[in-house]
Write an enzyme that holds these catalytic residues in place. Sequence first.
Site, mmCIF file in Angstrom:
data_model
loop_
_atom_site.group_PDB
_atom_site.id
_atom_site.type_symbol
_atom_site.label_atom_id
_atom_site.label_comp_id
_atom_site.label_asym_id
_atom_site.label_seq_id
_atom_site.Cartn_x
_atom_site.Cartn_y
_atom_site.Cartn_z
ATOM 1 N N TYR A 139 0.815 -1.213 0.000
ATOM 2 C CA TYR A 139 0.000 0.000 0.000
ATOM 3 C C TYR A 139 0.852 1.267 0.000
ATOM 4 O O TYR A 139 0.445 2.284 -0.562
ATOM 5 C CB TYR A 139 -0.893 0.036 1.255
ATOM 6 C CG TYR A 139 -2.206 -0.688 1.121
ATOM 7 C CD1 TYR A 139 -2.246 -2.062 0.988
ATOM 8 C CD2 TYR A 139 -3.408 0.009 1.144
ATOM 9 C CE1 TYR A 139 -3.450 -2.736 0.884
ATOM 10 C CE2 TYR A 139 -4.617 -0.653 1.043
ATOM 11 C CZ TYR A 139 -4.636 -2.026 0.913
ATOM 12 O OH TYR A 139 -5.831 -2.679 0.811
ATOM 13 N N LYS A 184 3.481 -15.240 3.251
ATOM 14 C CA LYS A 184 3.750 -16.035 2.034
ATOM 15 C C LYS A 184 5.265 -16.267 2.005
ATOM 16 O O LYS A 184 5.969 -15.855 1.072
ATOM 17 C CB LYS A 184 3.235 -15.258 0.802
ATOM 18 C CG LYS A 184 3.308 -16.004 -0.508
ATOM 19 C CD LYS A 184 2.326 -17.156 -0.624
ATOM 20 C CE LYS A 184 2.542 -17.911 -1.927
ATOM 21 N NZ LYS A 184 1.730 -19.146 -2.010
ATOM 22 N N ASP A 217 -2.301 -18.570 1.210
ATOM 23 C CA ASP A 217 -3.241 -19.288 0.333
ATOM 24 C C ASP A 217 -3.970 -20.386 1.111
ATOM 25 O O ASP A 217 -5.192 -20.504 1.053
ATOM 26 C CB ASP A 217 -2.547 -19.835 -0.928
ATOM 27 C CG ASP A 217 -1.247 -20.565 -0.639
ATOM 28 O OD1 ASP A 217 -0.773 -20.554 0.513
ATOM 29 O OD2 ASP A 217 -0.687 -21.181 -1.579
ATOM 30 N N ASP A 241 -6.278 -6.990 4.291
ATOM 31 C CA ASP A 241 -7.394 -6.378 3.580
ATOM 32 C C ASP A 241 -8.267 -7.476 2.980
ATOM 33 O O ASP A 241 -9.496 -7.482 3.130
ATOM 34 C CB ASP A 241 -6.850 -5.454 2.473
ATOM 35 C CG ASP A 241 -7.960 -4.816 1.675
ATOM 36 O OD1 ASP A 241 -8.921 -4.322 2.293
ATOM 37 O OD2 ASP A 241 -7.887 -4.825 0.427
ATOM 38 N N ASP A 245 -12.183 -9.173 4.513
ATOM 39 C CA ASP A 245 -13.445 -9.245 3.759
ATOM 40 C C ASP A 245 -13.922 -10.697 3.688
ATOM 41 O O ASP A 245 -15.115 -10.977 3.797
ATOM 42 C CB ASP A 245 -13.271 -8.694 2.329
ATOM 43 C CG ASP A 245 -13.566 -7.202 2.248
ATOM 44 O OD1 ASP A 245 -13.305 -6.493 3.236
ATOM 45 O OD2 ASP A 245 -14.049 -6.744 1.192
HETATM 46 C C1 IPM Z 1 -10.377 -1.287 3.929
HETATM 47 C C2 IPM Z 1 -10.615 -0.706 2.553
HETATM 48 C C3 IPM Z 1 -9.455 0.241 2.231
HETATM 49 C C4 IPM Z 1 -8.182 -0.569 2.194
HETATM 50 C C5 IPM Z 1 -9.646 1.043 0.923
HETATM 51 C C6 IPM Z 1 -10.943 1.827 0.920
HETATM 52 C C7 IPM Z 1 -8.472 1.953 0.660
HETATM 53 O O1 IPM Z 1 -10.740 -1.719 1.611
HETATM 54 O O2 IPM Z 1 -10.272 -0.509 4.893
HETATM 55 O O3 IPM Z 1 -10.318 -2.512 4.038
HETATM 56 O O4 IPM Z 1 -7.848 -1.181 1.170
HETATM 57 O O5 IPM Z 1 -7.497 -0.601 3.211
HETATM 58 MG MG MG Z 2 -10.811 -3.673 2.434
#
Ligand code: IPM
Ligand code: MG
Length: 348
Positions: A139, A184, A217, A241, A245
């Site tokens: 990032y 990884k 993975d 990240d 999710d």
């Molecule tokens: C998160 C989001 C952010 C990230 C984006 C909006 C930049 O996906 O907080 O998980 O990738 O960190």
């Molecule tokens: Mg995210």
Amino acid sequence: MSHKIVVLPGDGVGPEVVDGAVQALVVAADKFGLALEFDALPFGGAAIDEYGEPLPPHTLVACKNASAILLGAVGGPQWDGGEQRPEAGLLGLRSALNLFANLRPVNVHPALAEHSPLRAERVKDVDILILRELTGGLYFGQKRRDGDTASDVCSYSRDEIIRAARVAFTAARRRRRHVTSIDKANVLETSRLWRETVSALHEADYADVELRHELVDSAAMKLITSPGSYDVVLTENLFGDILSDECSVLAGSIGLLGSASLGSSALGLYEPIHGSAPDIAGQNIANPIGAIASAAMLLRHSLNAPKAAQAIDDAIYNVLQEGARTRDLGGTLSCTQMIAKIIAHIRQ
Ligand code: IPM
Ligand code: MG
């Protein structure tokens, strides 16, 4: 002493859900005798439209001087491809405030186990705390575009790994004393440094906590096949990240989950982990629980008000127990109706 809370509603459903978080804070503060002051400031796409940049200098100054920051969400299709991106404001804020430790708890409410795409018996014991390193890795490495070639540099220093790992081990001591560090290391040099550093720190300072290393993975698979086997998950920025999710589906809806981004002071940034959801923005149907859960984390981590935090967590638990459901959970409650139910419970 009054605590200054900077509110950054942002884009899409951000303002709708943040409104619930502010109401929860006001009511909890009143009940537990805390003095709070709120200051709403432009951020993300909304700030690009008004000021030409996602993190205007006056917003950043206010954030630096705050006790805590409450954020809705950033982004939306109208800013895609533009010179300024709303997401850059969020990355800029994390980096400027040195918020290197991102806590993303994933719990499954027993009444919602049926909402997970996984079988209820597989998810019912899930209680995971993801500790995502937030200010390093791909990032924030150098980004380049040379004609038809592009690159993003991934770099980590030993110190960056140690400070994130300390937060994970410390959190594990208050939980089930288990850390899974995900990397990884069979391919990436940064991951080899990560694994070596986490192991050495563990041996030196946290031998009372159990440590397991997994490759990202296979961890992505095991988080679905045996999510109950994880306690604290420690990982670098991009893996965190993606995996957070993935884990959010265990809970039944990404709309339920809050997060805290912390540095080395009490100042923290609190936001639901869902995005701006432009497809449902302005319709009053978003789930405000992730934002309200973030408000509870704010009280716990930045204001040292665990009782007020618990009152909010209990209110969320109880409304779900009673069957209150927004659309993402197959219900019919609007965002404001769900907020009203939670507020009534906090007041009790
Ligand atoms: C998160 C989001 C952010 C990230 C984006 C909006 C930049 O996906 O907080 O998980 O990738 O960190
Ligand atoms: Mg995210």
